[in-house]
Design a protein around this motif. Structure first.
Motif, PDB file in Angstrom:
ATOM      1  N   TYR A   1     -15.308  -0.976  -2.361  1.00  0.00           N
ATOM      2  CA  TYR A   1     -13.920  -1.142  -2.214  1.00  0.00           C
ATOM      3  C   TYR A   1     -13.420  -0.244  -3.430  1.00  0.00           C
ATOM      4  O   TYR A   1     -12.185  -0.114  -3.865  1.00  0.00           O
TER       5      TYR A   1
ATOM      6  N   GLU B   1      -6.974 -10.387  10.091  1.00  0.00           N
ATOM      7  CA  GLU B   1      -7.438  -9.671  10.921  1.00  0.00           C
ATOM      8  C   GLU B   1      -8.977  -9.577  10.537  1.00  0.00           C
ATOM      9  O   GLU B   1      -9.084  -9.794   8.276  1.00  0.00           O
TER      10      GLU B   1
ATOM     11  N   LYS C   1     -16.762   1.481   7.051  1.00  0.00           N
ATOM     12  CA  LYS C   1     -15.329   2.364   6.995  1.00  0.00           C
ATOM     13  C   LYS C   1     -14.392   1.481   8.169  1.00  0.00           C
ATOM     14  O   LYS C   1     -14.938   1.603   8.608  1.00  0.00           O
ATOM     15  N   LEU C   2     -13.708   0.849   7.398  1.00  0.00           N
ATOM     16  CA  LEU C   2     -12.963   0.169   8.055  1.00  0.00           C
ATOM     17  C   LEU C   2     -12.024   0.776   9.683  1.00  0.00           C
ATOM     18  O   LEU C   2     -12.344   0.401  10.672  1.00  0.00           O
ATOM     19  N   SER C   3     -11.842   2.350   9.238  1.00  0.00           N
ATOM     20  CA  SER C   3     -11.413   3.412  10.889  1.00  0.00           C
ATOM     21  C   SER C   3     -12.281   3.351  11.576  1.00  0.00           C
ATOM     22  O   SER C   3     -12.449   2.964  12.914  1.00  0.00           O
ATOM     23  N   THR C   4     -13.350   3.454  11.576  1.00  0.00           N
ATOM     24  CA  THR C   4     -14.885   3.721  11.872  1.00  0.00           C
ATOM     25  C   THR C   4     -14.944   1.801  12.519  1.00  0.00           C
ATOM     26  O   THR C   4     -15.475   2.244  13.660  1.00  0.00           O
TER      27      THR C   4
ATOM     28  N   LYS D   1     -12.882  -0.194  13.623  1.00  0.00           N
ATOM     29  CA  LYS D   1     -11.292  -0.206  14.551  1.00  0.00           C
ATOM     30  C   LYS D   1     -11.646   0.606  15.904  1.00  0.00           C
ATOM     31  O   LYS D   1     -11.354   0.147  16.525  1.00  0.00           O
ATOM     32  N   GLU D   2     -12.043   2.004  15.998  1.00  0.00           N
ATOM     33  CA  GLU D   2     -12.470   2.569  16.957  1.00  0.00           C
ATOM     34  C   GLU D   2     -13.716   1.868  17.350  1.00  0.00           C
ATOM     35  O   GLU D   2     -12.972   2.410  18.828  1.00  0.00           O
TER      36      GLU D   2
END
Length: 365
Positions: free
Chosen positions: A56, A321, A334-337, A339-340
């Motif tokens: 980060y 969260e 990666k947070l996006s991954t 989340k998926e």
């Protein structure tokens, strides 16, 4: 977390303290060279914090810390003022756990206060002084409660328990070996008895006994037997090796440990043992501004964990969260991954924070 390092004079307390804190407390070959309790703050290494800070690009990286307090050598009669006396028993009251350094090496050049190497006797000497100091506290408390009993009969239960503890101590036992129910435990904890504090025995061995595959010497076996009987922890450590490690940079340190056949330093062992003994874990907050580890008791609920950061976070807690560090790494950071995959969870007020949880607290005050 504050740990007090205790032991008889010349068992290697100050040498160990110097090595693990690099604080430069005086270490001399004579009793009572530690006059005031030296305090050193040690950073708790955590690769998870380092990795997240890099991912980060955090402006600040903050690890948790342990405070070590080097308390002067106790001797027989300390509870009656011998040696440096009660002053140092008082210093022990201010720590959460005790690191009891026990000499498990032979060295004709380093005098032993009793003239012989006998770990069981050394432990008994220290424990007896702490027991006597505790009995003094209990006797005052019993006298006070007995006086008040005339006007408040409900105090009888307290007096009975105080007498039960005093009797246990009077038989030469430490308070932490007592069998207590939940309510009794809460009460005994409130008494702040020295012998109720959790203990890590640091068996200080010679350099040649520090290797992981070295056969345990008889002195270490004696320490283990005592620790097992009272449910305490044992860390085999060489203050001499730790002193040498303190002078090296990270690369040299790793090479030295490998050559010695040691998997981890004594400091790392002490940190792990203290976390285990006190039932502590760490959760992490991370972002561009800061990546930071926070130490909490195992079983802490999310609002109370949030309160470690700021009281407003606890008062106005909405949800956390949360993602486990290992799952975030599995998602390539990666947070996006994550989340998926459904690995980023929304946790409420009843959630028990786990070791290695990465938390983002939502609150409204």
């Amino acid at each position: 977390m504050k740990l007090g390092i205790v032991g008889l004079p010349n068992v290697g307390k100050s040498t160990l303290f110097n090595a693990i804190t690099k604080a430069g407390a005086e270490a001399a070959n004579y009793p009572f060279c530690t006059i005031e309790p030296n305090v050193g703050v040690v950073t708790v290494p955590d690769e998870r914090v380092t990795t997240l800070s890099e991912i980060y690009h955090s402006k600040k990286t903050i690890y948790t810390t342990i405070e070590f307090c080097d308390i002067a050598g106790l001797v027989k009669g300390a509870s009656q003022g011998e040696g440096l006396g009660n002053k140092f028993l008082g210093h022990i009251r201010n720590v959460e756990a005790i690191v009891h350094v026990v000499r498990c090496f032979e060295d004709g050049n380093v005098v032993h206060v009793d003239g012989r190497i006998d770990p069981a006797s050394d432990i008994e000497t220290i424990n007896m002084e702490l027991i006597l100091a505790d009995m003094e506290v209990l006797e005052r408390r019993i006298a006070k409660a007995t006086k008040m009993l005339k006007g408040d009969k409900s105090l009888q239960k307290e007096i009975d328990l105080l007498n039960k503890i005093n009797e246990h101590l009077g038989e030469g036992n430490v308070a932490r070996t007592m069998e207590l129910d939940e309510d009794e435990e809460v009460f005994v904890k409130s008494l702040d008895l020295l012998t109720y504090k959790p203990v890590i025995y640091a068996a200080n061995v010679a350099e040649e006994d520090a290797a992981d595959d070295a056969e345990e010497n008889e002195y270490v076996k004696a320490v283990r037997a005592i620790a097992d009987a009272e449910g305490s922890e044992v860390v085999v450590i060489s203050a001499k090796v730790e002193a040498e490690l303190a002078e090296l940079d990270d690369e040299e340190r790793d090479m030295f440990l490998e050559e010695m056949g040691i998997n981890e330093s004594g400091l790392d062992k002490l940190i792990k043992s203290s976390y285990s003994l006190l039932d502590l874990i760490s959760f992490i907050t991370t972002g561009e501004d800061e990546t930071r580890a926070w130490t909490i008791k195992r079983g802490t609920l999310a609002p109370q964990a949030a309160g470690k950061i700021h009281t407003d976070f606890e008062k106005g807690f909405i949800r956390s969260e949360t993602i486990a560090y290992d799952k975030l790494m599995e998602a390539g950071g990666k947070l996006s991954t994550a989340k998926e995959h459904g690995w980023l969870r929304s946790e409420g007020k009843e959630y028990e924070v786990k070791d290695g949880d990465i938390c983002h607290f939502l609150f409204n005050v």
